[in-house]
Design a protein around this motif. Sequence first.
Motif, PDB file in Angstrom:
ATOM      1  N   PHE A 126       1.001  -1.178   0.044  1.00 40.70           N
ATOM      2  CA  PHE A 126      -0.127  -0.204  -0.029  1.00 40.70           C
ATOM      3  C   PHE A 126       0.903   1.277   0.084  1.00 40.70           C
ATOM      4  O   PHE A 126       1.797   1.332   0.594  1.00 40.70           O
ATOM      5  N   THR A 127       0.464   2.184  -0.999  1.00 39.67           N
ATOM      6  CA  THR A 127       1.197   3.431  -0.713  1.00 39.67           C
ATOM      7  C   THR A 127       0.064   4.655  -0.699  1.00 39.67           C
ATOM      8  O   THR A 127      -1.136   4.534  -1.125  1.00 39.67           O
ATOM      9  N   LEU A 128       0.620   5.807  -0.377  1.00 44.89           N
ATOM     10  CA  LEU A 128      -0.251   6.929  -0.277  1.00 44.89           C
ATOM     11  C   LEU A 128      -0.763   7.175  -1.628  1.00 44.89           C
ATOM     12  O   LEU A 128      -1.812   8.159  -1.661  1.00 44.89           O
ATOM     13  N   GLY A 129      -0.167   7.013  -2.730  1.00 48.43           N
ATOM     14  CA  GLY A 129      -0.651   7.324  -4.121  1.00 48.43           C
ATOM     15  C   GLY A 129      -1.802   6.546  -4.496  1.00 48.43           C
ATOM     16  O   GLY A 129      -2.549   6.790  -5.323  1.00 48.43           O
ATOM     17  N   GLN A 130      -2.345   5.628  -3.447  1.00 55.29           N
ATOM     18  CA  GLN A 130      -3.569   5.032  -3.552  1.00 55.29           C
ATOM     19  C   GLN A 130      -4.716   5.775  -3.203  1.00 55.29           C
ATOM     20  O   GLN A 130      -5.778   5.333  -3.259  1.00 55.29           O
ATOM     21  N   LEU A 131      -4.614   6.949  -2.447  1.00 58.51           N
ATOM     22  CA  LEU A 131      -5.383   7.600  -1.740  1.00 58.51           C
ATOM     23  C   LEU A 131      -5.567   8.853  -2.668  1.00 58.51           C
ATOM     24  O   LEU A 131      -4.795   9.703  -3.175  1.00 58.51           O
ATOM     25  N   HIS A 132      -7.088   9.179  -2.915  1.00 59.33           N
ATOM     26  CA  HIS A 132      -7.166  10.404  -3.840  1.00 59.33           C
ATOM     27  C   HIS A 132      -8.532  11.230  -3.077  1.00 59.33           C
ATOM     28  O   HIS A 132      -9.309  10.683  -2.407  1.00 59.33           O
ATOM     29  N   GLY A 133      -8.318  12.634  -3.301  1.00 66.09           N
ATOM     30  CA  GLY A 133      -9.120  13.684  -2.462  1.00 66.09           C
ATOM     31  C   GLY A 133      -9.380  14.527  -3.516  1.00 66.09           C
ATOM     32  O   GLY A 133      -8.661  15.142  -4.368  1.00 66.09           O
ATOM     33  N   ILE A 134     -10.571  15.347  -3.398  1.00 70.20           N
ATOM     34  CA  ILE A 134     -10.787  16.700  -3.944  1.00 70.20           C
ATOM     35  C   ILE A 134     -11.544  17.788  -3.273  1.00 70.20           C
ATOM     36  O   ILE A 134     -12.157  17.207  -2.220  1.00 70.20           O
ATOM     37  N   GLU A 135     -11.026  18.658  -2.863  1.00 66.30           N
ATOM     38  CA  GLU A 135     -11.452  19.917  -2.085  1.00 66.30           C
ATOM     39  C   GLU A 135     -11.465  21.173  -2.577  1.00 66.30           C
ATOM     40  O   GLU A 135     -10.491  21.460  -3.428  1.00 66.30           O
ATOM     41  N   LEU A 136     -12.515  21.714  -2.564  1.00 76.63           N
ATOM     42  CA  LEU A 136     -12.694  23.022  -3.027  1.00 76.63           C
ATOM     43  C   LEU A 136     -11.921  24.186  -2.348  1.00 76.63           C
ATOM     44  O   LEU A 136     -11.180  25.225  -3.166  1.00 76.63           O
ATOM     45  N   ASP A 137     -11.719  24.021  -0.986  1.00 76.85           N
ATOM     46  CA  ASP A 137     -11.056  25.014  -0.172  1.00 76.85           C
ATOM     47  C   ASP A 137      -9.446  24.816  -0.367  1.00 76.85           C
ATOM     48  O   ASP A 137      -9.117  23.600   0.119  1.00 76.85           O
ATOM     49  N   ALA A 138      -8.694  25.417  -0.888  1.00 76.65           N
ATOM     50  CA  ALA A 138      -7.187  25.360  -1.193  1.00 76.65           C
ATOM     51  C   ALA A 138      -6.556  25.293   0.243  1.00 76.65           C
ATOM     52  O   ALA A 138      -5.503  24.040   0.455  1.00 76.65           O
ATOM     53  N   HIS A 139      -6.865  25.818   0.995  1.00 78.01           N
ATOM     54  CA  HIS A 139      -6.340  25.749   2.858  1.00 78.01           C
ATOM     55  C   HIS A 139      -6.561  24.357   3.081  1.00 78.01           C
ATOM     56  O   HIS A 139      -5.777  23.687   3.588  1.00 78.01           O
ATOM     57  N   ALA A 140      -7.484  23.795   3.072  1.00 75.61           N
ATOM     58  CA  ALA A 140      -8.226  22.718   3.765  1.00 75.61           C
ATOM     59  C   ALA A 140      -7.503  21.328   2.879  1.00 75.61           C
ATOM     60  O   ALA A 140      -7.029  20.442   3.511  1.00 75.61           O
ATOM     61  N   ALA A 141      -7.383  21.812   1.710  1.00 73.78           N
ATOM     62  CA  ALA A 141      -6.598  20.696   0.731  1.00 73.78           C
ATOM     63  C   ALA A 141      -5.233  20.472   1.183  1.00 73.78           C
ATOM     64  O   ALA A 141      -4.460  19.449   1.364  1.00 73.78           O
ATOM     65  N   ALA A 142      -4.444  21.754   1.581  1.00 71.29           N
ATOM     66  CA  ALA A 142      -2.855  21.601   1.875  1.00 71.29           C
ATOM     67  C   ALA A 142      -2.945  20.865   3.394  1.00 71.29           C
ATOM     68  O   ALA A 142      -2.077  20.317   3.691  1.00 71.29           O
ATOM     69  N   ILE A 143      -3.912  21.135   4.025  1.00 69.57           N
ATOM     70  CA  ILE A 143      -3.923  20.508   5.335  1.00 69.57           C
ATOM     71  C   ILE A 143      -4.033  19.072   5.223  1.00 69.57           C
ATOM     72  O   ILE A 143      -3.410  18.162   5.676  1.00 69.57           O
ATOM     73  N   ALA A 144      -5.000  18.759   4.211  1.00 67.70           N
ATOM     74  CA  ALA A 144      -5.031  17.217   3.933  1.00 67.70           C
ATOM     75  C   ALA A 144      -3.779  16.761   3.628  1.00 67.70           C
ATOM     76  O   ALA A 144      -3.421  15.454   3.943  1.00 67.70           O
ATOM     77  N   ARG A 145      -3.136  17.148   2.619  1.00 73.19           N
ATOM     78  CA  ARG A 145      -1.924  16.697   2.192  1.00 73.19           C
ATOM     79  C   ARG A 145      -0.826  16.550   3.276  1.00 73.19           C
ATOM     80  O   ARG A 145       0.060  15.563   3.541  1.00 73.19           O
ATOM     81  N   ASN A 146      -0.817  17.583   3.923  1.00 76.06           N
ATOM     82  CA  ASN A 146       0.250  17.605   5.234  1.00 76.06           C
ATOM     83  C   ASN A 146      -0.181  16.145   6.215  1.00 76.06           C
ATOM     84  O   ASN A 146       0.581  15.893   6.979  1.00 76.06           O
TER      85      ASN A 146
END
Length: 575
Positions: free
Chosen positions: A63-83
């Motif tokens: 398993f690798t993190l590349g198997q996880l996918h997300g879409i988020e309208l809020d750029a700040h929330a998306a950055a938090i998700a990546r971290n």
Amino acid sequence: MAATPRDALSALVDAFQNFHVLDPACGCGNFLLAVRDALAQLAAAITERCQALALPPPPGPYFTLGQLHGIELDAHAAAIARNLLADPQHPDTAPDIRTGDALLLDWPRPAGELAIVGNPPYLGVRKLRRALGDELVRTLFARYPDNRAADYATYWFTRAREHLRPGERAGYVCTNSIAQNTNRIASLDRILAAGGTITDAWRSYPWPGDAVVHVSIINWISGPHAGPCRLAGRPVAVISAQLCPVDSSHAERLPENAGLGFMGVTPGSAGFVLAPAAHAKLLARDPASAAVLVPFLVGRDISRDPQQQPSRTIIDFATMTLTDARRHPGALAHVRRHVLPHRRENPREAAMPHWWQFWRPAPALRQALARARHVLVIPCLAPHLLVVRQPRDRCFDHQLIVITLADAYHLGILQSRLHALWARARGSTLKGDLRYTISTILETFPFPIHPDGHYDPRRRPRTALAARVAACATHFDRLRRAACREHDIGLTRLHNYLERPALTQPHESLELPSANPRPATLDLGPLRRSWTALNDAVAACYGFPPYLWRDDDAALAALLALNTRHASQAPPRSR
């Protein structure tokens, strides 16, 4: 040749390495974090299984993190998700988190199997333009024409249905109105119509935390499902779009039920309503206004007041002309002072020609009340189905359903567990409370038939079984009123005790708060026995097997069959 354990493990690892998860409304990544941890545990379990079988583990990583996918309208929330999802030990892999509007972007379509999870945002259709803007709403309506009349959350169901391949799965936590009326039609109905299967669901589940919110949890597969289904944690043969084992969404309105129920008045302004002190002051100043000062019954009077009596009065000019209203000068002056200024400021009400009348005076209800002495009243929104008998000389608020039947037989039928089951299946909810409606519940509810086989919900059948229902309803209502009065509690609180599973003590009683000045112990035994007797009597009047009312699925199926029978024999509805 049968596959060896080594072959089976290799196939499992290959499938696992090609399994992807998408959260199209991922926010700060909390759902994907739970997925990451679960997949990591499964990867560890594969290694443990290899050790148990004394086999060399297949090549990893599984398993690798590349198997996880997300879409988020809020750029700040998306950055938090990546971290949040980043793995410092493997900085060369990262989740695929995209920023943008998931309803307009292309969704990831990786090689292998995809599962979709998430908590789609919910927003009532009437709030869409205010929250999203006209341009975006027009774009969404053009892209998703079947969702125009439904909640914002339904768009994510449509998009997931379009994106999944046969055999792939999705699971959403969402507003618990998703299985109700237009929301259901735009989402779950279309998933099932496309060949999908709901495999596991909770129709109403309390959201953990401080917010008093109930959600629905829905898991489905794009295609048939051979395994068992589970509804609210219990196995069932099938789950309908209503998130019930029995699909009552196609129940038909019965012409004979038309005109039984009416919504109360909509004053449109709190200025019409008088507290006791204001009522006394106005009456002392102008005794002639007594004719238009009417006891004002609202939902909380039914559900909370031990007497189920109005606590306030209301100035009700009904459909009077201004000339007739002037015969009550004190009341008219009060409305001119406390209602008219607000109406002039409200664009919707500024042009009202009859400013002294309610926004919706309900003339049809008034005509029906003129022919009645008593009526049955149901709060539109309450934790339980509550049916009470009231005199007609009330002004009934729009949050009450007024039913122009008052026979004890009708009280018994409508207060029964069978009617409550039908209401829960056919109605909608708000925070877990039942929202009772005339068109979807009352006008589709099948009453018992008469001995000669005809259907007339307005009359009591001339049978001993119907008389038994009336007698049991009278006894139950007397005990219920006495319990509320003696213990100073409302019907909601009483039914909280009454409708929960029976206690195990031989003499069932409940200790009430010590601050209550009334008797501190409520003996539920007599009331519960009366409640049971009423439901047994109602089931017998329908010709149903004894205790059918205790089996939700069987009772609902029997009522649905009766609705179908009545509808097939009814004359066409006039348009």
